[in-house]
Write a protein that holds these residues in place. Structure first.
Motif, short mmCIF file in Angstrom:
data_model
loop_
_atom_site.label_atom_id
_atom_site.label_comp_id
_atom_site.label_asym_id
_atom_site.label_seq_id
_atom_site.Cartn_x
_atom_site.Cartn_y
_atom_site.Cartn_z
N LEU A 63 0.83 -1.21 0.00
CA LEU A 63 0.00 0.00 0.00
C LEU A 63 0.86 1.26 0.00
CD1 LEU A 63 -2.80 -1.13 2.48
CD2 LEU A 63 -2.94 -0.97 -0.01
N ASP A 64 2.02 1.20 0.66
CA ASP A 64 2.95 2.34 0.65
C ASP A 64 3.59 2.49 -0.73
OD1 ASP A 64 6.08 3.12 1.06
OD2 ASP A 64 4.77 4.31 2.37
N GLY A 65 4.00 1.37 -1.33
CA GLY A 65 4.50 1.37 -2.70
C GLY A 65 5.98 1.62 -2.91
N ARG A 66 6.72 1.99 -1.90
CA ARG A 66 8.14 2.32 -2.11
C ARG A 66 9.07 1.13 -1.94
NH1 ARG A 66 8.86 7.13 1.90
NH2 ARG A 66 7.32 5.89 3.03
N LEU A 67 8.74 0.20 -1.05
CA LEU A 67 9.57 -0.97 -0.83
C LEU A 67 9.36 -1.94 -1.99
CD1 LEU A 67 11.49 -2.14 1.36
CD2 LEU A 67 9.53 -3.40 2.24
N GLN A 68 10.46 -2.47 -2.53
CA GLN A 68 10.39 -3.36 -3.69
C GLN A 68 11.12 -4.67 -3.40
OE1 GLN A 68 8.65 -2.46 -6.55
NE2 GLN A 68 8.07 -0.73 -5.26
N GLU A 69 10.70 -5.71 -4.07
CA GLU A 69 11.40 -6.99 -3.96
C GLU A 69 12.85 -6.79 -4.41
OE1 GLU A 69 9.11 -9.93 -6.08
OE2 GLU A 69 7.43 -9.74 -4.69
N GLY A 70 13.78 -7.34 -3.65
CA GLY A 70 15.19 -7.19 -3.97
C GLY A 70 15.86 -6.06 -3.20
#
Length: 145
Positions: A55-62
């Motif tokens: 929901l925040d959208g900034r954290l990404q896989e990797g």
């Protein structure tokens, strides 16, 4: 242009509020379970759909997580990192390292010695067509004289 892939490394502070399913992501890594060779850091392996991180959208896989609520994650066993996340509280501050892939070279596959840029046919066909039209117009003009 050599086709080498480089990475742009940036850091960001991300504040998440724990939801019904926790922080909404899974981690891998640690001194006992290296995910990246020669790096015992903690990495995001999966973002859970509709979780706090998604929901925040900034954290990404990797992404590599450097700290949780100011506590450094260097040299931790995987389980110790998991426990740190579980006990981090309701409002959690993450220091995260993003690695963005930067293409340094040709975009598409090219053979050895093949020039980059616009394909020669895309230049020659219009030039040839214009030459033919100009020749036809010149011949018509000469016939009228």
């Amino acid at each position: 242009m050599n086709g080498r892939v480089d990475y742009l490394v940036t850091e960001e502070e991300i504040n998440l509020t724990r939801g019904p399913s926790g922080l909404g992501f899974n981690i891998v890594g640690g001194t006992d379970q290296q995910y990246v060779s020669n790096d015992s850091g903690i990495f995001v392996s999966r973002i859970k759909e509709n979780g706090a991180a998604a929901l925040d959208g900034r954290l990404q896989e990797g992404d590599k997580i450097l700290s949780v609520n100011g506590q450094d994650l260097k040299n931790l066993l995987h389980q110790d990192a998991v426990d740190l996340f579980r006990n981090a509280g309701y409002a959690v501050s993450l220091r995260v390292q993003h690695r963005l892939q930067v293409q340094n070279g040709p975009i598409g596959p090219q053979g050895e010695g093949e020039p980059s840029g616009i394909p020669i046919a895309m230049v020659l066909v219009p030039v040839f067509a214009l030459t033919m039209v100009a020749s036809w117009a010149f011949m018509r003009y000469r016939q009228r004289l």
